[in-house]
Design a protein around this motif. Structure first.
Motif, mmCIF file in Angstrom:
data_model
loop_
_atom_site.group_PDB
_atom_site.id
_atom_site.type_symbol
_atom_site.label_atom_id
_atom_site.label_comp_id
_atom_site.label_asym_id
_atom_site.label_seq_id
_atom_site.Cartn_x
_atom_site.Cartn_y
_atom_site.Cartn_z
ATOM 1 N N SER A 92 0.832 -1.215 0.000
ATOM 2 C CA SER A 92 0.000 0.000 0.000
ATOM 3 C C SER A 92 0.860 1.256 0.000
ATOM 4 N N SER A 93 1.982 1.201 0.701
ATOM 5 C CA SER A 93 2.858 2.385 0.746
ATOM 6 C C SER A 93 3.464 2.672 -0.622
ATOM 7 N N PHE A 94 3.622 1.631 -1.438
ATOM 8 C CA PHE A 94 4.090 1.866 -2.810
ATOM 9 C C PHE A 94 2.963 2.363 -3.704
ATOM 10 N N VAL A 95 1.835 1.708 -3.627
ATOM 11 C CA VAL A 95 0.690 2.078 -4.466
ATOM 12 C C VAL A 95 0.282 3.528 -4.224
ATOM 13 N N ASN A 96 0.406 3.995 -3.004
ATOM 14 C CA ASN A 96 -0.078 5.334 -2.624
ATOM 15 C C ASN A 96 1.008 6.412 -2.691
ATOM 16 N N GLN A 97 2.064 6.180 -3.448
ATOM 17 C CA GLN A 97 3.086 7.209 -3.636
ATOM 18 C C GLN A 97 2.490 8.422 -4.355
ATOM 19 N N THR A 98 3.005 9.597 -4.018
ATOM 20 C CA THR A 98 2.483 10.829 -4.636
ATOM 21 C C THR A 98 2.991 11.027 -6.055
ATOM 22 N N GLU A 155 16.098 3.704 -14.273
ATOM 23 C CA GLU A 155 17.471 4.202 -14.333
ATOM 24 C C GLU A 155 18.163 4.042 -12.983
ATOM 25 N N TYR A 156 17.351 4.069 -11.922
ATOM 26 C CA TYR A 156 17.867 3.964 -10.559
ATOM 27 C C TYR A 156 17.245 2.756 -9.864
ATOM 28 N N LEU A 157 17.940 2.288 -8.838
ATOM 29 C CA LEU A 157 17.457 1.222 -7.979
ATOM 30 C C LEU A 157 17.385 1.718 -6.542
ATOM 31 N N ALA A 158 16.521 1.084 -5.773
ATOM 32 C CA ALA A 158 16.458 1.308 -4.325
ATOM 33 C C ALA A 158 16.235 -0.039 -3.664
ATOM 34 N N LEU A 159 16.576 -0.136 -2.397
ATOM 35 C CA LEU A 159 16.399 -1.367 -1.640
ATOM 36 C C LEU A 159 15.344 -1.152 -0.561
ATOM 37 N N ALA A 160 14.433 -2.108 -0.426
ATOM 38 C CA ALA A 160 13.430 -2.021 0.634
ATOM 39 C C ALA A 160 13.157 -3.417 1.169
ATOM 40 N N ASP A 161 12.954 -3.520 2.466
ATOM 41 C CA ASP A 161 12.616 -4.803 3.082
ATOM 42 C C ASP A 161 11.114 -5.044 3.003
ATOM 43 N N HIS A 162 10.745 -6.296 3.024
ATOM 44 C CA HIS A 162 9.348 -6.673 2.783
ATOM 45 C C HIS A 162 8.404 -6.355 3.937
ATOM 46 N N ASP A 163 8.953 -6.020 5.088
ATOM 47 C CA ASP A 163 8.096 -5.755 6.247
ATOM 48 C C ASP A 163 8.151 -4.295 6.685
ATOM 49 N N ASP A 164 8.700 -3.428 5.835
ATOM 50 C CA ASP A 164 8.820 -2.014 6.166
ATOM 51 C C ASP A 164 7.806 -1.187 5.375
ATOM 52 N N VAL A 165 7.903 0.129 5.483
ATOM 53 C CA VAL A 165 6.938 1.023 4.839
ATOM 54 C C VAL A 165 7.676 2.209 4.221
ATOM 55 N N LEU A 166 7.307 2.529 2.992
ATOM 56 C CA LEU A 166 7.848 3.717 2.325
ATOM 57 C C LEU A 166 7.054 4.944 2.734
#
Length: 626
Positions: A92-98, A155-166
């Motif tokens: 949800s935190s990804f889907v709801n990015q501005t 063009e860019y990459l980022a790392l995120a864990d599966h149990d965290d929130v953006l």
């Protein structure tokens, strides 16, 4: 004096100065922020305001990743038996990015007992086609992350864990930061943000991790960069992605290898990532993952090998921290400069501790006699020169007290490759104190200046580095904290990059001293060390502080306090103003190794009462090299 009373007096003094410098309205506003932070709620304090997020979303309305004007960032996330509620919050935190410039790349290594992971992901994919997914064999976090990268098109990459929130503005803010770097003509290959810890709701964060700008020595001691890190995909692929042999510390290893290519990193002081604290998470402590330390030491050892530097990587003072014991190049001589006026009891304690405890034996001590009036002092000098081999006394020919001029004079008698400024009211605590100071400087790529851990006699911290801007001018990191603590984000227990260190114990390469022409004699008493360090820093050299060189400092016993003497107080005020005049007020207030979301009112790294930059979602990215 009681520590709380000390802090209260210092805060009152700062309020008076702020009122004089910027007027009563500014002081009242800062005071209101202090009260609000101390006594009122902190809900959603790191998130931009609702109107800010709505404005970002409106700016991007109807746009796609291809035409939004922001670089695409592909987020790599390995999944493994992720609890459904955590997974839904993350997705949800990804889907709801501005902003629409994100892509979420999921590599699912969940076992057959957890089919709900794939079911939930497919549910979200129907809402947002920017989520891409594949099932993979579980080969460990590094290999699984590399598998996620094969799905990436950004063009860019980022790392995120599966149990965290953006954070909702993570992709927007990082995209804008990249554009800002390009506009300024600065490198845009590696960026990182601040982060926060939470348990259930990101609107109720436990604490923020407010980081310094790129700090290479700090990064060797712990992975302070963590989340959210963003870097060019082409660079990741060039490096071969993450290394499975560093599983447990694979991100730290990756960041070190990225830095080897980029030479630095850009820091965006916005909280863009929320790290969930629960049993089994790294944020809950490395006890949950005991293999992390071994992996981190391998990553660091390999980094030293690749960069052609030699040293031994050891465990640090606290779990998840590390220490590089650098190999010292050659056998450099150190000239220890000690100004002295009478107070031979203090001086004897200092000299005795040097000769009786110091393990590094290639040193000389130059006592700089400064207008002593007691005949016994001169008799003491003659006796001390007989008892302490390598001690010599030189007499400063001027009158009055000018710390800068006295040390500049003493430098003329020094023969060492390194100079050590040392107060006469300090006492050495550990035998390898001087060796440790040299370790930080006397190796290829070493710092130009190193400062030490200084304690008060009551076993509280007197100096753990200098932060400019504290109290409006400069202050000591973690002052008055009890000995033995780790400090904020381990910053009182690991080798640190700073803008300055105190002249009470300061090692500097003699060549650098000469290059910047020593201390500025117009800073007779105060801020001469700060000014000196800033001039060295601005030449492109590094200044570090180490907790492994320890001394006791009987502060100001020689000179006494200045605040009660109107002449001394006037001189102090003039030197404060000169610090602004020489370096610029903005440069003093904006220390790159201190986060703008931390308070300038105290020296304890507590959160600022003024978080408007976070509430406004302000993007001001700052790049630094090594």
């Amino acid at each position: 004096m009681n520590v709380r009373l000390k802090r209260a007096k210092e805060l009152m003094g700062y309020a008076v100065r702020l009122t004089k410098d910027e007027g009563l309205p500014t002081m009242v506003k800062r005071g209101a922020g202090f009260v609000r932070r101390r006594f009122f709620g902190k809900r959603a304090r790191y998130l931009p305001g609702k109107k800010v997020l709505e404005a970002q979303a409106a700016e991007m309305a109807g746009k796609t990743a291809e035409n939004c004007g922001l670089p695409t960032i592909s987020i790599l996330t390995p999944l493994y038996n992720t609890p459904e509620n955590y997974l839904r919050e993350f997705l949800s935190s990804f889907v709801n990015q501005t902003a629409p410039n994100g892509q979420l790349c999921l590599a699912d290594a969940s076992d057959d007992a957890h089919p709900e992971v794939e079911r939930v992901v497919r549910e979200y994919r129907r809402k947002n086609q920017r989520i891409v997914y594949k099932k993979v064999e579980n080969k460990g976090i590094a290999a699984n992350t590399n598998a996620a990268e094969t799905l990436a098109t950004g063009e860019y990459l980022a790392l995120a864990d599966h149990d965290d929130v953006l954070a909702p503005h993570a992709m927007y803010a990082m995209g804008k930061a990249v554009l800002q770097l390009r506009e300024k003509g600065e490198p845009d290959s590696f960026l990182y943000s601040d982060e926060a810890l939470f348990t259930k709701d990101i609107k109720k964060p436990m604490v923020g991790h407010f980081k310094p700008d790129y700090a290479p020595d700090y990064l060797l001691c712990c992975n302070y960069i963590c989340h959210l890190a963003v870097f060019k995909r082409a660079l990741y692929e060039q490096l071969g992605g993450e290394r499975p042999e560093c599983d447990g510390s694979q991100d730290h290893d990756l960041f070190l290898r990225l830095i080897e290519q980029t030479g630095g990193a850009a820091h965006l002081p916005q909280v863009l990532y929320y790290w969930r604290v629960h049993a089994g998470s790294t944020s809950g402590g490395t006890d949950a993952k005991p293999y992390v330390a071994a992996a981190a030491k391998k990553a660091l050892t390999d980094h030293l090998s690749r960069t052609g530097r030699t040293g031994t990587v050891e465990d640090g003072l606290f779990p998840s921290t590390y220490r590089v014991k650098w190999d010292i190049e050659g056998d450099p001589k150190v000239s220890i400069l000690i100004p002295n006026k009478d107070h031979t009891d203090d001086l004897e304690k200092c000299l005795y501790s040097i000769w009786s405890k110091t393990e590094w034996d290639n040193f000389e001590v130059i006592v700089i006699e400064n207008n002593s009036t007691d005949p016994a002092t001169f008799a003491y000098y003659k006796d001390a020169e007989k008892r302490y081999e390598g001690l010599k006394v030189v007499t400063w020919p001027e009158k009055g007290f000018n710390f800068s001029a006295i040390n500049n004079f003493g430098r003329k008698a020094a023969q060492g490759e390194y100079l050590l400024l040392l107060n006469n009211d300090v006492e050495v605590r550990n035998g390898d104190w001087l060796t440790e100071l040299l370790r930080q400087c006397a190796h290829p790529g070493g710092a130009a200046i190193c400062g030490a851990m200084l304690y008060y006699p009551d076993e509280t911290l007197q100096h753990a580095g200098v932060v400019t801007g504290l109290g409006g001018y400069a202050g000591h990191s973690h002052k008055y904290k009890k000995a033995g603590g780790s400090g904020y984000l381990f910053r009182a227990a690991t080798v640190q990059d700073f803008s300055a260190v105190t002249g009470a114990c300061l090692l500097v390469r003699a060549s650098v001293w000469d290059e910047v022409k020593g201390l500025d004699e117009k800073f007779a008493v105060a801020f001469n060390d700060v000014d000196f360090c800033l001039r060295v820093r601005d030449k492109g050299y590094r200044i570090v502080w180490t907790p492994y060189a320890q001394l006791t400092h009987y502060e100001s016993k020689s000179r006494g306090g200045d605040e009660k003497d109107p002449v001394k107080a006037a001189r102090f005020a003039a030197e404060q103003q000169r610090l602004y005049d020489v370096h610029g007020k903005a440069d003093i207030l904006e220390d790159p190794y201190y986060n703008p979301s931390l308070t300038r009112d105290r020296e304890d790294f507590s959160e600022s009462g003024d978080l408007r930059n976070l509430k406004e979602g302000k993007v001001t990215v700052r790049w630094r090299n090594a």
